[in-house]
Write a protein that holds these residues in place. Sequence first.
Motif, PDB file in Angstrom:
ATOM      1  N   ALA A 125       4.750  35.998   4.478  1.00 31.64           N
ATOM      2  CA  ALA A 125       5.281  35.302   3.204  1.00 31.64           C
ATOM      3  C   ALA A 125       6.073  36.374   2.366  1.00 31.64           C
ATOM      4  CB  ALA A 125       4.396  34.632   2.589  1.00 31.64           C
ATOM      5  N   LYS A 126       7.382  36.112   1.906  1.00 31.09           N
ATOM      6  CA  LYS A 126       8.240  36.735   1.065  1.00 31.09           C
ATOM      7  C   LYS A 126       8.859  35.974   0.135  1.00 31.09           C
ATOM      8  CE  LYS A 126      11.967  40.106   0.674  1.00 31.09           C
ATOM      9  NZ  LYS A 126      13.048  41.205   1.355  1.00 31.09           N
ATOM     10  N   PHE A 127       8.526  36.155  -1.157  1.00 28.73           N
ATOM     11  CA  PHE A 127       9.004  35.177  -2.150  1.00 28.73           C
ATOM     12  C   PHE A 127       9.934  36.289  -2.915  1.00 28.73           C
ATOM     13  CE2 PHE A 127       5.368  33.148  -0.754  1.00 28.73           C
ATOM     14  CZ  PHE A 127       5.326  31.828  -0.955  1.00 28.73           C
ATOM     15  N   LEU A 159      -3.518  38.910  -0.930  1.00 29.52           N
ATOM     16  CA  LEU A 159      -3.224  38.485   0.430  1.00 29.52           C
ATOM     17  C   LEU A 159      -2.253  39.754   0.979  1.00 29.52           C
ATOM     18  CD1 LEU A 159      -1.780  35.120  -0.458  1.00 29.52           C
ATOM     19  CD2 LEU A 159      -3.917  35.583   0.862  1.00 29.52           C
ATOM     20  N   PRO A 160      -2.993  40.369   2.009  1.00 34.38           N
ATOM     21  CA  PRO A 160      -2.189  41.583   2.578  1.00 34.38           C
ATOM     22  C   PRO A 160      -0.626  41.566   3.020  1.00 34.38           C
ATOM     23  CG  PRO A 160      -4.387  41.459   3.506  1.00 34.38           C
ATOM     24  CD  PRO A 160      -4.077  40.444   2.933  1.00 34.38           C
ATOM     25  N   ASP A 161      -0.559  40.436   3.622  1.00 33.82           N
ATOM     26  CA  ASP A 161       1.061  39.895   4.079  1.00 33.82           C
ATOM     27  C   ASP A 161       1.891  39.139   2.951  1.00 33.82           C
ATOM     28  OD1 ASP A 161       0.200  40.906   6.392  1.00 33.82           O
ATOM     29  OD2 ASP A 161      -0.510  38.919   7.449  1.00 33.82           O
ATOM     30  N   HIS A 215       2.622  25.527  -5.456  1.00 33.35           N
ATOM     31  CA  HIS A 215       2.489  26.161  -3.940  1.00 33.35           C
ATOM     32  C   HIS A 215       1.467  26.920  -3.989  1.00 33.35           C
ATOM     33  CE1 HIS A 215       4.514  27.349  -0.511  1.00 33.35           C
ATOM     34  NE2 HIS A 215       4.331  28.590  -0.772  1.00 33.35           N
ATOM     35  N   CYS A 216       1.082  28.018  -4.963  1.00 37.63           N
ATOM     36  CA  CYS A 216      -0.049  28.928  -4.712  1.00 37.63           C
ATOM     37  C   CYS A 216      -1.353  28.312  -4.856  1.00 37.63           C
ATOM     38  CB  CYS A 216       0.077  29.874  -5.893  1.00 37.63           C
ATOM     39  SG  CYS A 216       1.556  31.080  -6.133  1.00 37.63           S
ATOM     40  N   GLN A 217      -1.411  27.285  -5.543  1.00 37.81           N
ATOM     41  CA  GLN A 217      -2.671  26.480  -5.444  1.00 37.81           C
ATOM     42  C   GLN A 217      -2.919  25.782  -4.236  1.00 37.81           C
ATOM     43  OE1 GLN A 217      -1.937  23.908  -8.864  1.00 37.81           O
ATOM     44  NE2 GLN A 217      -3.236  25.589 -10.304  1.00 37.81           N
ATOM     45  N   ASP A 218      -1.809  25.091  -3.545  1.00 37.72           N
ATOM     46  CA  ASP A 218      -2.126  24.171  -2.557  1.00 37.72           C
ATOM     47  C   ASP A 218      -2.284  25.138  -1.309  1.00 37.72           C
ATOM     48  OD1 ASP A 218      -1.644  21.994  -3.980  1.00 37.72           O
ATOM     49  OD2 ASP A 218       0.526  21.867  -3.545  1.00 37.72           O
ATOM     50  N   PHE A 219      -1.452  26.158  -1.085  1.00 41.05           N
ATOM     51  CA  PHE A 219      -1.447  27.009   0.030  1.00 41.05           C
ATOM     52  C   PHE A 219      -2.526  28.172   0.026  1.00 41.05           C
ATOM     53  CE2 PHE A 219       2.401  24.740   0.513  1.00 41.05           C
ATOM     54  CZ  PHE A 219       2.539  24.835   2.182  1.00 41.05           C
TER      55      PHE A 219
END
Length: 465
Positions: free
Chosen positions: A2-4, A29-31, A88-92
């Motif tokens: 994931a890149k934001f 999250l490492p990725d 988005h952060c809460q859901d995923f």
Amino acid sequence: MAKFVLAGKADCPHYAKAELLADTLKRSLPDFRVHKLCMHPGEWKEWLEAMCERNGWKHEHSPLVWRELVEQGGKGMLLGGFSDFLDHCQDFYGITSDMSTDLMLSITAENVEAKMNLIAEEQHHVSLIKPLHIWISGACSTTCQLLIPSLLSAEVFPGISAVSLHLLHLEGNTEELCGLKMEIEDLALSMLHQATVHTDLEEAFQEADVVLLLDDRCSCGENEDNPKEISEIYRQYGRLIDTRANKQVKVIVSGDLFVNLRCSLLVDSAHSINSHQFVAMATQLENEARALIAEQLKVKAADITDVIVWGNISGIFYIDLQRARVFNYDGAIKGPAFFSLPVQEVFCDRKWLETDFQHSVRHQREAVAAKTGQAPAMSAANGILTLLKAWNGTGKPDEVMSLGLLCPGSYNLPEGIVLSVPATFTDGKWSVLFDVSIEDKLMEQLQQCGNELQQEKELVSDSCK
């Protein structure tokens, strides 16, 4: 993976909150990857509109968050503002934000301070760069296009690390000028600091260190052989150079029409700049004469030196060979590479030198244009480069060059005219070469040149009145 991308105004509290949330995700999250764009408040609106238009998004406030589809390609996926990013952060990821108001305001202040410090640092670096400002009028000409690749070099401007190139073409095609600017930038020349385009005189010659005037025809293209059509624009040029250019500016006038007259109009209008800073370029004529002599003597044009052009560069002139020499001549007397002979001693046909030769030089450009379909531009560009090298101290030592100069009272000619005469350069300054013979025939030619130049000035003076 994931890149934001997180973009926002430096003074936006919600951007600070989103920034802290993104940092929390990176640690957990490492990725997870995030790229932050902290922008000056004054730049935000324009940048946001351009970004949304390019991607087909609708968003109005700071911050702007989207997800880059790094493995799928294509444009990013818009999330929205802070609330959308938080959802988005809460859901995923099951991560939320518990930032206090004080911490949010503190981070906002830090963002603003960091952005202002970055801007100040960039401005400081820019201020350390002192580029040489070169202005070229008639920038859409072929001569200009051929000139530029060799112009921005240490050979022409020793000791200069950066050049700002200003392309001026009155009433020119802006799109054509912008295309030329793009092509110049594509050359990736290390000395090029920036290139700008101009189609009017609003900003012309600002901070000019070098001015190359290539336009010798009126912008309307009518009555191009009439000096009245160009006299007013060159008076304007002179006044603008006088008020806007560096006082040590070097001005070179080139072209095929009224070269001496245009130079004298500049001198008359630029009252606060020394007349020594204005030169009409006769190097192209010199080289054309050298080529014709070399053809007769079976040598290279570069083997002929010290040819003198007297008079009106684009009118009545005389090619003088009293100091001309030839190298590598296959004659009775030979020597090493540095050995040379006077041209007049080895050239048997004196009648040709005084008749056909003079006539051929006058019509050489017409002959080239008849074969190519356009005015000789390569030789004009080379002539300008040769003159600039000599003026900047990188020319050949002791080389005699012909220059169109203001010569008050010289050779018993009228005051205020620009005359092509022999000169030499020493330490970036020219001096007229007086160690030449002025015989009766040459004096007669000079009188004709002076009368022609005086008539041209009187004609444009009457039209101005």
